[in-house]
Design an enzyme around this catalytic site. Sequence first.
Site, PDB file in Angstrom:
ATOM      1  N   GLU A  94      -7.021  -1.162  -3.469  1.00 43.49           N
ATOM      2  CA  GLU A  94      -6.109  -0.242  -2.795  1.00 43.49           C
ATOM      3  C   GLU A  94      -5.385   0.682  -3.748  1.00 43.49           C
ATOM      4  O   GLU A  94      -5.429   1.876  -3.594  1.00 43.49           O
ATOM      5  CB  GLU A  94      -5.102  -1.047  -1.956  1.00 43.49           C
ATOM      6  CG  GLU A  94      -3.971  -0.232  -1.386  1.00 43.49           C
ATOM      7  CD  GLU A  94      -4.390   1.062  -0.751  1.00 43.49           C
ATOM      8  OE1 GLU A  94      -3.670   2.059  -0.921  1.00 43.49           O
ATOM      9  OE2 GLU A  94      -5.449   1.124  -0.121  1.00 43.49           O
ATOM     10  N   GLY A 111       2.496   7.513   2.498  1.00 48.33           N
ATOM     11  CA  GLY A 111       2.194   8.736   1.769  1.00 48.33           C
ATOM     12  C   GLY A 111       0.906   9.387   2.211  1.00 48.33           C
ATOM     13  O   GLY A 111       0.858  10.582   2.516  1.00 48.33           O
ATOM     14  N   HIS A 124      -5.647  10.396  -5.952  1.00 52.60           N
ATOM     15  CA  HIS A 124      -5.643   8.979  -5.570  1.00 52.60           C
ATOM     16  C   HIS A 124      -6.515   8.740  -4.336  1.00 52.60           C
ATOM     17  O   HIS A 124      -7.395   7.867  -4.332  1.00 52.60           O
ATOM     18  CB  HIS A 124      -4.205   8.549  -5.304  1.00 52.60           C
ATOM     19  CG  HIS A 124      -4.057   7.107  -4.932  1.00 52.60           C
ATOM     20  ND1 HIS A 124      -3.617   6.163  -5.813  1.00 52.60           N
ATOM     21  CD2 HIS A 124      -4.288   6.444  -3.761  1.00 52.60           C
ATOM     22  CE1 HIS A 124      -3.580   4.985  -5.223  1.00 52.60           C
ATOM     23  NE2 HIS A 124      -3.978   5.140  -3.962  1.00 52.60           N
ATOM     24  N   GLU A 125      -6.286   9.520  -3.288  1.00 55.58           N
ATOM     25  CA  GLU A 125      -7.021   9.308  -2.045  1.00 55.58           C
ATOM     26  C   GLU A 125      -8.499   9.657  -2.198  1.00 55.58           C
ATOM     27  O   GLU A 125      -9.360   9.016  -1.584  1.00 55.58           O
ATOM     28  CB  GLU A 125      -6.388  10.122  -0.913  1.00 55.58           C
ATOM     29  CG  GLU A 125      -4.917   9.812  -0.656  1.00 55.58           C
ATOM     30  CD  GLU A 125      -4.637   8.335  -0.442  1.00 55.58           C
ATOM     31  OE1 GLU A 125      -5.471   7.648   0.182  1.00 55.58           O
ATOM     32  OE2 GLU A 125      -3.584   7.856  -0.907  1.00 55.58           O
ATOM     33  N   ASN A 150      -8.907   7.454   4.885  1.00 56.43           N
ATOM     34  CA  ASN A 150      -9.989   7.410   5.874  1.00 56.43           C
ATOM     35  C   ASN A 150     -11.176   8.228   5.378  1.00 56.43           C
ATOM     36  O   ASN A 150     -11.026   9.374   4.944  1.00 56.43           O
ATOM     37  CB  ASN A 150      -9.516   7.993   7.206  1.00 56.43           C
ATOM     38  CG  ASN A 150      -8.163   7.482   7.619  1.00 56.43           C
ATOM     39  OD1 ASN A 150      -7.968   6.305   7.837  1.00 56.43           O
ATOM     40  ND2 ASN A 150      -7.199   8.391   7.711  1.00 56.43           N
ATOM     41  N   HIS A 195     -10.531   6.821  -3.630  1.00 50.25           N
ATOM     42  CA  HIS A 195     -10.864   5.783  -2.654  1.00 50.25           C
ATOM     43  C   HIS A 195     -12.144   6.097  -1.887  1.00 50.25           C
ATOM     44  O   HIS A 195     -12.752   5.181  -1.304  1.00 50.25           O
ATOM     45  CB  HIS A 195      -9.723   5.624  -1.655  1.00 50.25           C
ATOM     46  CG  HIS A 195      -8.616   4.759  -2.141  1.00 50.25           C
ATOM     47  ND1 HIS A 195      -8.819   3.524  -2.702  1.00 50.25           N
ATOM     48  CD2 HIS A 195      -7.271   4.949  -2.144  1.00 50.25           C
ATOM     49  CE1 HIS A 195      -7.658   2.983  -3.026  1.00 50.25           C
ATOM     50  NE2 HIS A 195      -6.702   3.828  -2.711  1.00 50.25           N
ATOM     51  N   GLU A 228      -5.410   1.007   8.745  1.00 51.55           N
ATOM     52  CA  GLU A 228      -5.265   0.027   7.672  1.00 51.55           C
ATOM     53  C   GLU A 228      -3.907  -0.665   7.771  1.00 51.55           C
ATOM     54  O   GLU A 228      -2.892   0.009   8.006  1.00 51.55           O
ATOM     55  CB  GLU A 228      -5.388   0.699   6.300  1.00 51.55           C
ATOM     56  CG  GLU A 228      -5.445  -0.310   5.161  1.00 51.55           C
ATOM     57  CD  GLU A 228      -5.454   0.334   3.782  1.00 51.55           C
ATOM     58  OE1 GLU A 228      -5.976  -0.280   2.847  1.00 51.55           O
ATOM     59  OE2 GLU A 228      -4.929   1.459   3.636  1.00 51.55           O
ATOM     60  N   MET A 246      -3.510   8.216   3.613  1.00 47.00           N
ATOM     61  CA  MET A 246      -4.477   7.188   3.969  1.00 47.00           C
ATOM     62  C   MET A 246      -5.881   7.739   3.771  1.00 47.00           C
ATOM     63  O   MET A 246      -6.216   8.828   4.248  1.00 47.00           O
ATOM     64  CB  MET A 246      -4.275   6.744   5.424  1.00 47.00           C
ATOM     65  CG  MET A 246      -5.339   5.771   5.928  1.00 47.00           C
ATOM     66  SD  MET A 246      -5.372   4.244   4.974  1.00 47.00           S
ATOM     67  CE  MET A 246      -7.063   3.709   5.270  1.00 47.00           C
TER      68      MET A 246
END
Length: 543
Positions: free
Chosen positions: A332, A273, A309-310, A277, A313, A139, A275
């Site tokens: 995001e 911090g 948070h991740e 994926n 996503h 990203e 990602m």
Amino acid sequence: MANIIDTSVGELTHRLPTTIIPSHYQLYIDVSQLEQYIFQGVVEIDIHINEIVNKIILNSIDLNITKIEYQQNDSVSLISDDSFEFDEEYEQVTIKFAQSINPGNGRLHIEFNGIINDQLHGFYRTKDNNQIGACTQFEPGYARRAFPCFDEPSFKAKFTISIRAPKHLTTLSNMSIKSQRNDEDHTCIYEFDTTPIMSTYLVAYVIGAYDYVETHDSNNVQIRVYTPVGKKERGLFALHTTAKILPFYAEYFGIKYPLSKVDMIAIADFGSGAMENWGLITFHETYLLVDSHNTAQETKQEVAVIVAHELAHQWFGNLVTMEWWNDLWLNEDNFATWIQFLAVDHIYPEYDIWTQFLSDTLATCMIPDALHNSHPIEMPIKKLSEINEIFDDITYEKGSSVIRFLHAYIGDEAFRNGLANYLAEYAYKNTITENLWSHLSQASKRPHLSDILSTWTKQMGYPLLNIKQEQKGNNRLLTIEHTRFLADGTIDNNSKWKIPISICTKSNPNESVHQLYMNGEKEQEFLLEKVSETDWIKLNLFR
């Protein structure tokens, strides 16, 4: 519900043409020469051509392409070296054909090689305790540095990934290992299950020396936290946090986690911090590992927040993805930043996380947004180099504060229903911000929602309310004036906001008994009925 189209796409420069759509990548990566920081690759891309073309354009940069073939209707064309050219400025390769290609399905076969770089993006090298490894960070537009592809979020496709790697190392990708076989020179070839339809920036693979801890959540999703060798107990806090948050999100979004596993891995060399994926979330070690004996409570809480948070996503960003980076603000980190607090508050109420939101998030964005050189949350992005320029406190903290305000305004039930309908309609697809506003408007029966929100996301700054009150018998007359707050005390008469206002009173201190709405006028009057002279009033109790 009618789909809303983003008309700004045509204005963007050097976007890939939509005449060719990929549907599946068969990607083979050979990292048997890991210690020399060299990789080889082969990618076969199934494509659909919508109209007659004489060239194919896709993204590629810093790769040495050694062979290209195109197959259509059992006919294979070998593309000579002088029939494809690179545009380094726009990171594209154009494959030219001597004859026009008719509409229909075809397959691109591309062989290439490259360097496992030291730039912390693309396919890059890592090192922990003298053990060399490799990791991806794609990203926003770095997949093109690892394999030729249609590297824009709207070109979603399935990926079947195979990796040849040293057998003594752990090799991971988005999906579970389907098969593996030993190969020569102490290597092993791993074939992974095919991914769901997803964007290229979510593709991931990691090779290195790791330990892991494992559990399953209440929906039987396999969860693993990978740590440096000898430190797997430091992954337990993140493991248990994930096992609680995944089911919470599944219930809140109305959709179960779409994959059979989620891996989270601590990378020694990581440029951000974390990602998100899909199925293989990468973290800087600081934001995943917790030493139960020595880690401060503040750090432990930060790990919980970033994990939440991740994981958000995995639905909001991975399952449903922005059409283009213009809507990155919502996908995001604004929605995910808001809902991370909701999730952490649910599983760790003792953190009192919403109080911290006010001091650490809302207050943080108000400082730069009170300056003349601030910027709106929503910013047009015409090229990838502009993306990192807008990642700041306004994009993150103000955006999530707007989502918090929206949730309070329409209520949790309408917010959840609208969100669930939105995710269900656009699952495995791309969308734009206005489509979410549309679903939330329908669920809350507030058709003006988009008009309100645009005044907060498309202009800089925030309003200061000046309130005058006058008692009228058993009623209270409020005169409310709003102006943009500027730190230097100057006056801005051009900015206007549409502002929902909830009011509680001394008689009803814990609920909103009056709902006001400023429609963009600088000054408005409101009569609050049945508010006695002895009653105090408070504006925006829950915001």
